[in-house]
Design a protein around this motif. Structure first.
Motif, PDB file in Angstrom:
ATOM      1  N   THR A  72       0.838  -1.199   0.000  1.00 11.58           N
ATOM      2  CA  THR A  72       0.000   0.000   0.000  1.00 11.58           C
ATOM      3  C   THR A  72       0.874   1.251   0.000  1.00 11.58           C
ATOM      4  O   THR A  72       1.800   1.370   0.799  1.00 11.58           O
ATOM      5  N   GLU A  92      -4.179  -0.893  -8.443  1.00 12.08           N
ATOM      6  CA  GLU A  92      -5.123   0.142  -8.004  1.00 12.08           C
ATOM      7  C   GLU A  92      -5.945  -0.350  -6.815  1.00 12.08           C
ATOM      8  O   GLU A  92      -6.154   0.390  -5.843  1.00 12.08           O
ATOM      9  N   ARG A  93      -6.410  -1.591  -6.872  1.00 11.02           N
ATOM     10  CA  ARG A  93      -7.220  -2.139  -5.774  1.00 11.02           C
ATOM     11  C   ARG A  93      -6.408  -2.347  -4.497  1.00 11.02           C
ATOM     12  O   ARG A  93      -6.969  -2.412  -3.414  1.00 11.02           O
ATOM     13  N   CYS A  94      -5.085  -2.453  -4.641  1.00 10.76           N
ATOM     14  CA  CYS A  94      -4.214  -2.608  -3.468  1.00 10.76           C
ATOM     15  C   CYS A  94      -3.779  -1.267  -2.899  1.00 10.76           C
ATOM     16  O   CYS A  94      -2.927  -1.218  -1.998  1.00 10.76           O
ATOM     17  N   SER A  95      -4.354  -0.173  -3.427  1.00 14.00           N
ATOM     18  CA  SER A  95      -4.020   1.187  -2.976  1.00 14.00           C
ATOM     19  C   SER A  95      -2.541   1.500  -3.163  1.00 14.00           C
ATOM     20  O   SER A  95      -1.927   2.197  -2.348  1.00 14.00           O
ATOM     21  N   TYR A  97       0.535   2.531  -6.347  1.00 17.23           N
ATOM     22  CA  TYR A  97       0.620   3.348  -7.547  1.00 17.23           C
ATOM     23  C   TYR A  97       1.511   2.682  -8.595  1.00 17.23           C
ATOM     24  O   TYR A  97       2.432   1.924  -8.259  1.00 17.23           O
ATOM     25  N   ASN A 163      -1.595   7.662 -10.208  1.00 20.18           N
ATOM     26  CA  ASN A 163      -1.253   8.644  -9.173  1.00 20.18           C
ATOM     27  C   ASN A 163      -1.647  10.032  -9.653  1.00 20.18           C
ATOM     28  O   ASN A 163      -1.052  10.571 -10.585  1.00 20.18           O
TER      29      ASN A 163
END
Length: 274
Positions: A72, A92-95, A97, A163
């Motif tokens: 993350t 993206e789903r793992c927060s 970039y 990002n």
């Protein structure tokens, strides 16, 4: 927003090592040629590999992304060989970039543009979505498209990133950091002598490569802990010729005359590593 040194930045790429298919029968590549791939996630901040995955050379680069575990808030840098929107959406789903180089046929629908200073090399900074039928389903969220002109190479690059906070210049700078993993591959092939293998089985080849990478990591750790202002190869040479020396390692580098450290021959360097 300026990227902070504490933010983890990783460059992911692969390098192929050619092998004789008649000897290394398991390393499928081409009809009359064998090879293996080193898929490496390189930590830009620490200058050491964080993850290594070895496959036959005929395995596509993008499949190695399935082996990664994303952190993350970390940044992941890819070349355009890794432009797979389903896998990028996982980041993206793992927060986390990503910055990836776009292909020329990428279909992108601009929603709005950010102001840019063209003196910095940035040609456009756009926010939008993928407009292709399948790609829009694979990656349904907004993306950022940055077009950058590199004066040194006289080339124009287009990047995609999720990002939205960093500046367009920082997006280009992040991608430039990908070159460090290329330098790592070059260094390993030149100085750790992994082009010549002592065994022919898949397990033997992997063990030798892991030993070489472990040697690189240990040398990098020594350089960091002892604050040595010397190249990794110079440190490796000193350690290689001092294996039977009982001098404490922290004193070993205090009394060494680097001008007298000569290039080790192949057998001496190989024995010092393996």
């Amino acid at each position: 927003m300026i990227l902070k040194s504490k933010e983890n930045i990783y460059a992911f790429d692969s390098s192929t090592i050619d092998l004789c298919l008649n000897v290394f029968w398991w390393a499928k590549f081409r009809k009359a040629k064998g090879g293996i791939k080193l898929h490496t996630l390189y930590d830009v901040n620490t200058q050491i590999p964080a993850f290594l995955h070895i496959t036959p050379a005929n395995v596509h680069d993008v499949k190695a992304m399935d082996e990664l575990v994303y952190e993350t808030g970390a940044h992941y840098i890819f070349d355009r060989a890794y432009l797979d929107y389903t896998r990028l959406y996982k980041i993206e789903r793992c927060s986390a970039y990503f910055v990836v180089r776009a292909k020329s046929n990428t279909k992108f629908r601009r929603m709005y543009s950010n102001k840019v200073d063209k003196l910095t090399g940035i040609r456009c900074d756009q926010i939008g979505k993928l407009s292709g039928f399948y790609t829009s389903q694979e990656y349904p969220e907004k993306l950022r498209r940055v077009k950058y002109y590199d004066k040194e190479s006289n080339r124009t690059f287009i990047f995609l990133t999720n990002n939205m906070k960093v500046t367009a210049e920082e997006v280009a700078l992040l991608y430039k950091k990908r070159w460090q993993v290329e330098l790592f591959f070059k260094w390993v092939k030149q100085h750790l002598k992994i082009k010549s293998f002592w065994g022919t089985s898949e397990n033997a080849v992997k063990i030798q490569i892991y030993c070489a990478i472990s040697a690189y990591c240990l040398v990098s750790i020594v350089a960091d802990k002892l604050k040595l202002e010397r190249s990794t190869y110079e440190i490796l040479q000193v350690l290689g010729i001092s294996l039977l020396d009982k001098t404490p390692i922290n004193e070993l580098f205090m009394n060494i005359d680097y001008s007298n450290v000569k290039e080790l021959d192949y057998n001496q360097l190989s024995l010092s590593l393996f």
